[in-house]
Design a protein around this motif. Structure first.
Motif, short mmCIF file in Angstrom:
data_model
loop_
_atom_site.label_atom_id
_atom_site.label_comp_id
_atom_site.label_asym_id
_atom_site.label_seq_id
_atom_site.Cartn_x
_atom_site.Cartn_y
_atom_site.Cartn_z
N HIS A 125 -8.99 -5.56 15.80
CA HIS A 125 -9.57 -4.49 16.67
C HIS A 125 -8.12 -3.49 16.87
CE1 HIS A 125 -11.96 -1.35 18.12
NE2 HIS A 125 -10.98 -1.08 18.56
N LEU A 126 -7.46 -2.05 15.82
CA LEU A 126 -6.67 -1.86 15.69
C LEU A 126 -6.50 -0.17 16.46
CD1 LEU A 126 -6.86 1.19 14.02
CD2 LEU A 126 -6.05 -0.84 12.08
N VAL A 127 -6.17 0.31 17.27
CA VAL A 127 -5.60 1.72 18.06
C VAL A 127 -4.89 1.74 17.63
CG1 VAL A 127 -6.00 3.17 20.67
CG2 VAL A 127 -7.38 0.63 20.26
N ALA A 128 -5.03 3.56 16.51
CA ALA A 128 -3.62 3.91 16.54
C ALA A 128 -3.37 5.36 16.86
CB ALA A 128 -3.79 4.34 14.64
N SER A 188 -0.50 8.98 11.15
CA SER A 188 0.19 7.72 12.46
C SER A 188 1.10 6.94 12.23
CB SER A 188 -1.08 6.16 11.66
OG SER A 188 -2.36 6.81 11.65
N ARG A 189 1.63 7.32 14.26
CA ARG A 189 2.77 7.01 14.18
C ARG A 189 3.26 5.29 14.78
NH1 ARG A 189 5.85 10.78 11.19
NH2 ARG A 189 4.90 12.81 11.29
N SER A 190 2.16 5.40 15.63
CA SER A 190 2.17 3.65 15.70
C SER A 190 0.84 3.00 16.45
CB SER A 190 2.54 4.08 17.33
OG SER A 190 2.08 4.85 18.57
N LEU A 191 0.85 1.84 16.17
CA LEU A 191 -0.47 1.35 15.90
C LEU A 191 -0.38 0.14 17.20
CD1 LEU A 191 -0.65 -1.83 14.37
CD2 LEU A 191 -0.50 0.09 12.78
N THR A 192 -1.98 -0.50 18.10
CA THR A 192 -1.13 -1.85 18.82
C THR A 192 -3.22 -2.36 18.55
OG1 THR A 192 -0.95 -0.39 20.72
CG2 THR A 192 -1.70 -2.39 21.14
N GLN A 193 -2.98 -3.87 18.01
CA GLN A 193 -3.88 -4.25 17.51
C GLN A 193 -4.38 -5.23 18.24
OE1 GLN A 193 -1.28 -4.14 13.68
NE2 GLN A 193 -3.42 -4.35 12.48
N GLY A 240 -4.85 -12.72 20.89
CA GLY A 240 -3.41 -11.93 20.41
C GLY A 240 -2.90 -10.56 20.26
N LYS A 241 -2.96 -9.74 20.49
CA LYS A 241 -2.25 -8.42 20.55
C LYS A 241 -0.40 -8.47 19.65
CE LYS A 241 -1.37 -4.32 24.04
NZ LYS A 241 -1.39 -4.63 25.11
N ALA A 242 -0.54 -7.31 19.15
CA ALA A 242 -0.02 -6.55 18.45
C ALA A 242 0.64 -5.01 18.37
CB ALA A 242 0.75 -6.97 17.06
N ALA A 243 1.82 -4.43 18.77
CA ALA A 243 1.87 -3.28 19.05
C ALA A 243 3.27 -2.50 18.22
CB ALA A 243 2.65 -2.74 20.07
N SER A 244 3.02 -1.57 16.92
CA SER A 244 4.33 -1.70 15.96
C SER A 244 3.99 0.28 15.82
CB SER A 244 3.65 -1.87 14.95
OG SER A 244 3.28 -3.37 14.36
N SER A 245 5.52 0.00 15.52
CA SER A 245 5.40 1.52 14.89
C SER A 245 5.62 2.01 13.37
CB SER A 245 6.67 1.80 15.61
OG SER A 245 7.50 1.67 17.20
N LEU A 246 5.39 2.52 12.89
CA LEU A 246 4.93 3.18 11.41
C LEU A 246 6.42 4.13 11.09
CD1 LEU A 246 1.42 3.41 11.17
CD2 LEU A 246 2.64 0.90 10.63
N LEU A 247 7.13 4.02 10.37
CA LEU A 247 8.40 4.52 9.51
C LEU A 247 7.76 4.36 8.26
CD1 LEU A 247 11.36 3.66 11.90
CD2 LEU A 247 10.01 5.26 11.81
N PRO A 248 8.49 6.03 7.54
CA PRO A 248 8.47 5.87 6.28
C PRO A 248 9.84 5.28 6.01
CG PRO A 248 8.75 8.22 6.57
CD PRO A 248 8.33 7.51 8.23
N ARG A 249 10.08 4.67 4.64
CA ARG A 249 11.05 3.63 4.05
C ARG A 249 12.10 4.64 4.33
NH1 ARG A 249 11.98 -0.95 2.44
NH2 ARG A 249 9.60 -1.76 2.95
N THR A 250 12.45 5.58 4.25
CA THR A 250 13.69 6.90 3.97
C THR A 250 14.08 6.44 5.15
OG1 THR A 250 12.38 8.62 3.78
CG2 THR A 250 12.65 7.54 2.12
N VAL A 251 13.54 6.77 5.88
CA VAL A 251 13.79 6.81 7.71
C VAL A 251 14.32 5.48 8.10
CG1 VAL A 251 13.17 7.48 10.26
CG2 VAL A 251 12.31 8.61 8.12
#
Length: 239
Positions: free
Chosen positions: A84-87, A94-99, A113-124
């Motif tokens: 289940h995700l929360v963005a 979307s800039r980040s997500l918690t799953q 379990g749990k995971a938290a991630s940030s999302l970035l364009p590849r150039t950044v």
């Protein structure tokens, strides 16, 4: 891929079957984390619409075993995983997500379990990766670790060596933490791990794993490079 037959239960919930490879007749803790990682990436692309070229910056990942027989019990090598995700985001993106994850086997719940991630364009991402870290705020202050050696990446383990990476990965780190913890505390299993990623750990010079397991089974560890902490790790082991 170790997951198949994925079903969208809601717009932000996904269920899939998982089967560990035949060679994993005795599942490891890291194998369950890999199942969690696989459905997490698939869910982000499929349900959140994250572009394939975007880069996941893993901030935290954790898993806690619930079933007393796992890992090591072949019956837990297959089952169902739910995600289940929360963005969060801005500017329509979307800039980040918690799953949140749960793994279920034939006899019931295996792990959560749990995971938290940030999302970035590849150039950044590529621009950030070219920058050298200058802060020393993460320097290790502990001195009572009982193990301190370069991270070992087993070339014969396809889980950690089947594709190239430009940095030390979470799965490579967890595999070595499990190896060292079980060597220090025979007849136990890793029951939980939480990793907080503070900086990238490059492949060279080899990052150092520093670890200690207390008499009560509490695990504390860190990965350092150039005397700066890159990953903070806590967890537990038990019979």
């Amino acid at each position: 891929m170790w997951i198949h037959r994925t079903v969208a239960e809601t717009a932000h919930s996904l269920t899939a079957h998982f089967d560990l490879p035949d060679a994993s007749s005795s599942p490891r803790f890291v194998d369950f984390v890999e199942v969690q990682r696989q459905i997490g990436i698939l869910q982000a692309h499929r349900q959140l619409g994250v572009p394939e070229r975007d880069v996941f910056i893993l901030d935290k990942i954790s898993l806690r075993l619930v079933a007393p027989t796992a890992p090591g019990d072949a019956s837990s090598a297959r089952g169902i995983i739910r995600a289940h995700l929360v963005a969060t985001g801005g500017g329509g993106r979307s800039r980040s997500l918690t799953q949140y994850f749960s793994l279920e086997g034939a006899t019931g719940l295996i792990a959560v379990g749990k995971a938290a991630s940030s999302l970035l364009p590849r150039t950044v991402y590529e621009r950030i990766r070219r920058q050298s870290p200058t802060s020393t705020n993460g320097i290790s202050l502990r001195s009572n670790y009982t193990y301190s050696e370069p991270i070992r990446i087993d070339p014969d383990d396809p889980l950690v060596s089947d594709h190239p990476s430009d940095h030390l990965t979470a799965i490579q780190t967890i595999a070595d933490v499990e190896r060292v913890a079980l060597r220090q505390t025979p007849s136990t299993n890793v029951r939980s791990l939480k990793l907080t990623f503070q900086r990238y750990a490059e492949l060279e010079p080899s990052p150092t794993l520093r670890l200690k397991v207390s008499g009560t089974g509490r695990l504390v560890a860190e990965v350092t490079q150039h005397d700066i902490r890159r990953i903070k790790i806590t967890g537990s082991v038990a019979s």
